[in-house]
Motif scaffolding. Structure first.
Motif, mmCIF file in Angstrom:
data_model
loop_
_atom_site.group_PDB
_atom_site.id
_atom_site.type_symbol
_atom_site.label_atom_id
_atom_site.label_comp_id
_atom_site.label_asym_id
_atom_site.label_seq_id
_atom_site.Cartn_x
_atom_site.Cartn_y
_atom_site.Cartn_z
ATOM 1 N N VAL A 215 2.017 132.901 7.402
ATOM 2 C CA VAL A 215 0.753 133.588 7.604
ATOM 3 C C VAL A 215 0.483 134.475 6.402
ATOM 4 O O VAL A 215 1.275 135.356 6.079
ATOM 5 C CB VAL A 215 0.793 134.435 8.896
ATOM 6 N N THR B 41 -9.610 126.725 13.186
ATOM 7 C CA THR B 41 -8.621 126.951 14.234
ATOM 8 C C THR B 41 -8.036 125.608 14.630
ATOM 9 O O THR B 41 -8.789 124.648 14.839
ATOM 10 C CB THR B 41 -9.264 127.608 15.470
ATOM 11 N N GLN C 194 -3.568 128.405 15.710
ATOM 12 C CA GLN C 194 -3.294 129.009 14.423
ATOM 13 C C GLN C 194 -4.607 129.036 13.641
ATOM 14 O O GLN C 194 -5.461 128.153 13.802
ATOM 15 C CB GLN C 194 -2.236 128.216 13.655
ATOM 16 N N TRP D 183 -6.854 129.420 10.024
ATOM 17 C CA TRP D 183 -6.786 129.020 8.627
ATOM 18 C C TRP D 183 -8.091 129.380 7.924
ATOM 19 O O TRP D 183 -9.152 129.518 8.553
ATOM 20 C CB TRP D 183 -6.568 127.509 8.514
ATOM 21 N N ARG E 239 -3.058 129.525 5.923
ATOM 22 C CA ARG E 239 -2.962 130.079 7.268
ATOM 23 C C ARG E 239 -3.043 131.600 7.167
ATOM 24 O O ARG E 239 -2.391 132.209 6.308
ATOM 25 C CB ARG E 239 -1.643 129.671 7.909
#
Length: 476
Positions: A190, A280, A285, A287, A306
């Motif tokens: 992330v 998404t 997650q 991005w 991400r």
């Protein structure tokens, strides 16, 4: 350490040449290492616990020479926040790995350094903390012999390599280690949004060093609408504005004009533009993709990164247009509410909406369609009752309560009835735009196109004190 028995232990002792450890010949290797560390013996004994720590010996020797003492207190600060080789979580993982290796040498005490913020937050939340006490904590956290930075970070597969760079408290001596390699968790990390934006702007400056103007296109959301697209556009505008004000650019006489286009606007095909997307995936997650184009040619892309959205203050869920408008509306039921008289309406039934004003405010109502078009419902030009502010406790039905013609549902559809409530009315420019599209006696509303609808939503929601209420109009 592998192997067992006295022979293996003797070989290790002979290799280290440590007389103080020799007395433990014949004991279990694990006990041997534990007791050497507990006694804080010379580095070669401690290094037996982890071969990776032996590589730090020259570095710590150099730091000791800088500090003029052998027992060191070091504050491990970590990686540069602007680096993009590792995600934020991986950077913290690497910092902790560096601390563990330093501690395993048996020669180092660790200061709080990067953890002092957590200590400060804990104490403020439990015991209270004055400004002077907080300052004292921060000073103590960095009061060791040197601050250690992790520099030249690189990632290769499931490992990260970096160098330790220690700078003494007086900043008069520096020591740098050989590369240190530690394992990291694999998979897409992330990335910090601001770090990605700053890195992208640096890449743009390298690709187009003399740019004089850039147009920021609104971030798009794959699969619908999300308020995070607007938040990412805001962060990009901040990063580009910082570049426009950078001392190096100003000293060189460079000028960068940053133009941000409103939501829904069509971006120009020529010149330098910034275009981004918020995405998404099925695992929830998030991005982002950002690329800078010059005359339609990509000159500096970020690739798919991400990101964490916790600090953006937005709702990441992609939704259809009507759901998005209702979910992101700044509602306040204590001031304004609207509802459909029937839910759903039957074909041939008269459509009515109930408006409840619980505070004095001027109303601006419209009907939005799934295709992002809309038409203004209130106020009506030439109709004083619809333009007068509503007094607290007023309940009125639209359209009959305003003396307007009835509306009969003829075909199935689903729209959204939404009202903005503003004490004192909209600012003059927005009020004029709204009224220009409003209906008048004998004339219908002008159909507002998606770009104008999205722009009006964005601008009106930025008006201080505005509240909004929405209700579905569903005809079955």
């Amino acid at each position: 350490m592998s192997g067992s028995g006295p022979a293996r232990t003797d070989a290790l002792i002979r290799r280290t040449g440590s007389a103080r450890c020799a007395g433990w010949t014949g004991r279990r290797p694990a006990l041997f290492v534990a007791l050497c560390l507990a006694a804080r013996l010379a580095t070669p004994c401690a290094a037996l616990a982890d071969p990776g720590t032996a590589a730090l010996t020259p570095f710590l020797d150099a730091v000791s020479a800088c500090a003029g003492r052998s027992d060191l207190t070091l504050a491990v600060v970590g990686l540069d926040p602007g680096q993009s080789a590792l995600s934020r979580e991986q950077a913290e993982e690497v910092r902790l790995a560096a601390e563990t290796r330093l501690q395993a040498t048996g020669r180092v005490r660790l200061g709080a350094a990067a953890d002092v913020v957590r200590i400060k937050a804990l104490r403020e939340g439990t015991t209270g903390l004055s400004a002077s006490e907080a300052e004292a904590q921060i000073r103590a956290a960095f009061a060791g012999d040197a601050s250690v930075f992790l520099v030249d970070a690189r990632r290769a597969g499931d490992t990260a390599a970096f160098r330790l760079q220690a700078i003494t408290k007086a900043a008069d001596c520096k020591a740098t280690s050989e590369p240190v390699v530690v394992p990291i968790r694999t998979g897409p990390g992330v990335s910090d949004v601001d770090a990605v934006m700053e890195s992208a702007v640096r890449a743009l400056d390298a690709a187009v060093p003399n740019a004089g103007r850039i147009d920021i296109c609104p971030f798009a959301t794959d699969g619908g609408h999300s308020s995070c697209a607007g938040a990412l556009t805001d962060r990009l505008a901040i990063a580009l504005d910082a570049e426009a004000r950078a001392p190096n650019r100003i000293l060189k006489g460079g000028r960068l004009e940053v133009r941000r286009h409103p939501p829904g606007a069509t971006c120009p095909d020529s010149g330098l533009t910034a275009r981004g997307r918020f995405l998404t995936d099925q695992a929830r997650q998030f991005w982002m993709e950002l690329e800078f184009q010059r005359d339609g040619t990509v000159v500096a892309p970020t690739g798919r990164r991400r990101i964490g959205v916790e600090g953006l203050g937005c709702d990441p869920t992609p939704r259809p247009f009507l759901d998005h408008v209702a979910a992101t509306a700044p509602t306040d039921g204590a001031r304004l509410s609207v509802s459909a008289v029937s839910a759903p309406f039957a074909r041939g039934e008269r459509l009515e909406m109930r408006i409840d004003a619980k505070a004095r405010q001027s109303l601006y109502c419209w009907v939005l369609a799934p295709d992002e078009t809309a038409f203004v419902a209130l106020p009506v030009r030439g109709n004083p009752a619809s333009q007068a502010p509503l007094a607290p406790g007023t309940a009125r039905r639209y359209p009959r309560g305003y003396g307007l013609d009835e509306i009969v549902a003829s075909e199935p559809f689903e729209n959204l009835f939404a009202c903005f409530g503003v004490e004192g009315g909209l600012p003059p420019e927005l009020a004029a735009r709204w009224l220009e599209a409003a209906p008048a006696a004998g004339a219908e509303s002008r159909l507002l196109q998606p770009a104008e609808v999205l722009d009006l939503i964005d601008r009106i929601r930025r008006v201080p004190g505005v509240t909004e209420a929405t209700a579905r109009i569903t005809v079955r």
